[in-house]
Design a protein around this motif. Sequence first.
Motif, mmCIF file in Angstrom:
data_model
loop_
_atom_site.group_PDB
_atom_site.id
_atom_site.type_symbol
_atom_site.label_atom_id
_atom_site.label_comp_id
_atom_site.label_asym_id
_atom_site.label_seq_id
_atom_site.Cartn_x
_atom_site.Cartn_y
_atom_site.Cartn_z
ATOM 1 N N ILE A 295 35.371 38.436 36.418
ATOM 2 C CA ILE A 295 35.630 37.275 37.261
ATOM 3 C C ILE A 295 34.641 37.205 38.418
ATOM 4 C CG2 ILE A 295 37.313 36.212 38.823
ATOM 5 C CD1 ILE A 295 39.504 37.469 37.022
ATOM 6 N N THR A 296 34.428 38.355 39.067
ATOM 7 C CA THR A 296 33.500 38.398 40.199
ATOM 8 C C THR A 296 32.084 38.068 39.749
ATOM 9 O OG1 THR A 296 34.855 40.105 41.244
ATOM 10 C CG2 THR A 296 32.617 39.816 42.091
ATOM 11 N N GLY A 297 31.683 38.587 38.580
ATOM 12 C CA GLY A 297 30.345 38.313 38.064
ATOM 13 C C GLY A 297 30.134 36.847 37.759
ATOM 14 N N LEU A 298 31.112 36.212 37.144
ATOM 15 C CA LEU A 298 31.005 34.784 36.839
ATOM 16 C C LEU A 298 30.992 33.961 38.123
ATOM 17 C CD1 LEU A 298 33.426 34.614 33.784
ATOM 18 C CD2 LEU A 298 30.934 34.453 33.713
ATOM 19 N N ASP A 299 31.810 34.345 39.086
ATOM 20 C CA ASP A 299 31.814 33.641 40.370
ATOM 21 C C ASP A 299 30.494 33.824 41.110
ATOM 22 O OD1 ASP A 299 34.345 32.645 40.020
ATOM 23 O OD2 ASP A 299 35.344 34.203 41.216
ATOM 24 N N VAL B 7 22.766 39.509 40.828
ATOM 25 C CA VAL B 7 22.950 38.125 40.376
ATOM 26 C C VAL B 7 23.187 37.201 41.566
ATOM 27 C CG1 VAL B 7 24.393 36.556 39.027
ATOM 28 C CG2 VAL B 7 23.823 38.807 38.120
ATOM 29 N N ARG B 8 24.033 37.628 42.488
ATOM 30 C CA ARG B 8 24.337 36.796 43.656
ATOM 31 C C ARG B 8 23.069 36.520 44.474
ATOM 32 N NH1 ARG B 8 28.207 39.720 45.496
ATOM 33 N NH2 ARG B 8 29.928 38.539 44.568
ATOM 34 N N ASP C 118 27.652 34.445 31.409
ATOM 35 C CA ASP C 118 28.493 34.998 30.346
ATOM 36 C C ASP C 118 28.673 36.483 30.622
ATOM 37 O OD1 ASP C 118 29.992 35.170 28.057
ATOM 38 O OD2 ASP C 118 28.359 34.701 26.671
ATOM 39 N N TYR C 119 29.581 37.124 29.904
ATOM 40 C CA TYR C 119 29.774 38.556 30.049
ATOM 41 C C TYR C 119 30.043 39.182 28.694
ATOM 42 C CZ TYR C 119 34.800 37.665 29.622
ATOM 43 O OH TYR C 119 36.029 37.277 29.173
ATOM 44 N N LEU C 120 29.790 40.475 28.613
ATOM 45 C CA LEU C 120 30.026 41.240 27.395
ATOM 46 C C LEU C 120 30.609 42.578 27.807
ATOM 47 C CD1 LEU C 120 29.600 41.137 24.304
ATOM 48 C CD2 LEU C 120 27.361 42.174 24.666
#
Length: 223
Positions: free
Chosen positions: A88-92, A63-64, A97-99
């Motif tokens: 948190i790291t994924g959203l940053d 993603v980054r 969104d996350y599941l």
Amino acid sequence: MKLLFAEDEVELSRAVCAILRHQGNEVDPAYDGEEALRKARAGSYDCMVMDVMMPRQDGISVVRTLRAEGDRTPVIILTAKTQLEDKITGLDAGADDYLTKPFAMRELLARIRSMARRSGYQEECIQAGNVTLDMGEQELKALSSIRIGSKEARLMELFMRNPDKLLGGEELFRRVWGESEESGDEQLFLYISYLRQKLGAIQADLLIEGERGGSFVLRQRDA
């Protein structure tokens, strides 16, 4: 919708992809991070679902990398239930969104629909090279500006959201004209010809490469 589902658990991936296809979606599976990155770079997706823990490259780094390259495709990350730090790291990193796993299929479907709706309300002005596309005004701007039709605007939006990606003629036609329309190479090529003329008229540094009956790609001209 066209979806990328990146998950290294093969049986889970097959089951989820089968349900997504049954719901009328087109789905590309990826079983490791490098494959997910390669497919995301090559294809045009309405939404990507990315597991965090994958071999060869983890989902967060994928993603980054995509966000750093300018890819705006909505992303849902899948995380273990207890891994708050992953969320948190994924959203940053740029996920939308996350599941948490294990997840209910109905919730995944709802979140994908939510992402698709949300992507329809993305910024009205899109930038690529020296070109700005104003979706609200249906206007292309570079050294000068020009009005364009609604289908031209939607077609140009797809190109500008997916620069340097090879987009098939059938996919472009389906996403602009819709599933109910019969595929028309001549009609698509006519609209691409219109866009090429208008990009030239505003002295854009973008060009659309490709020939009638094949695939097309938006590139920036060499300085």
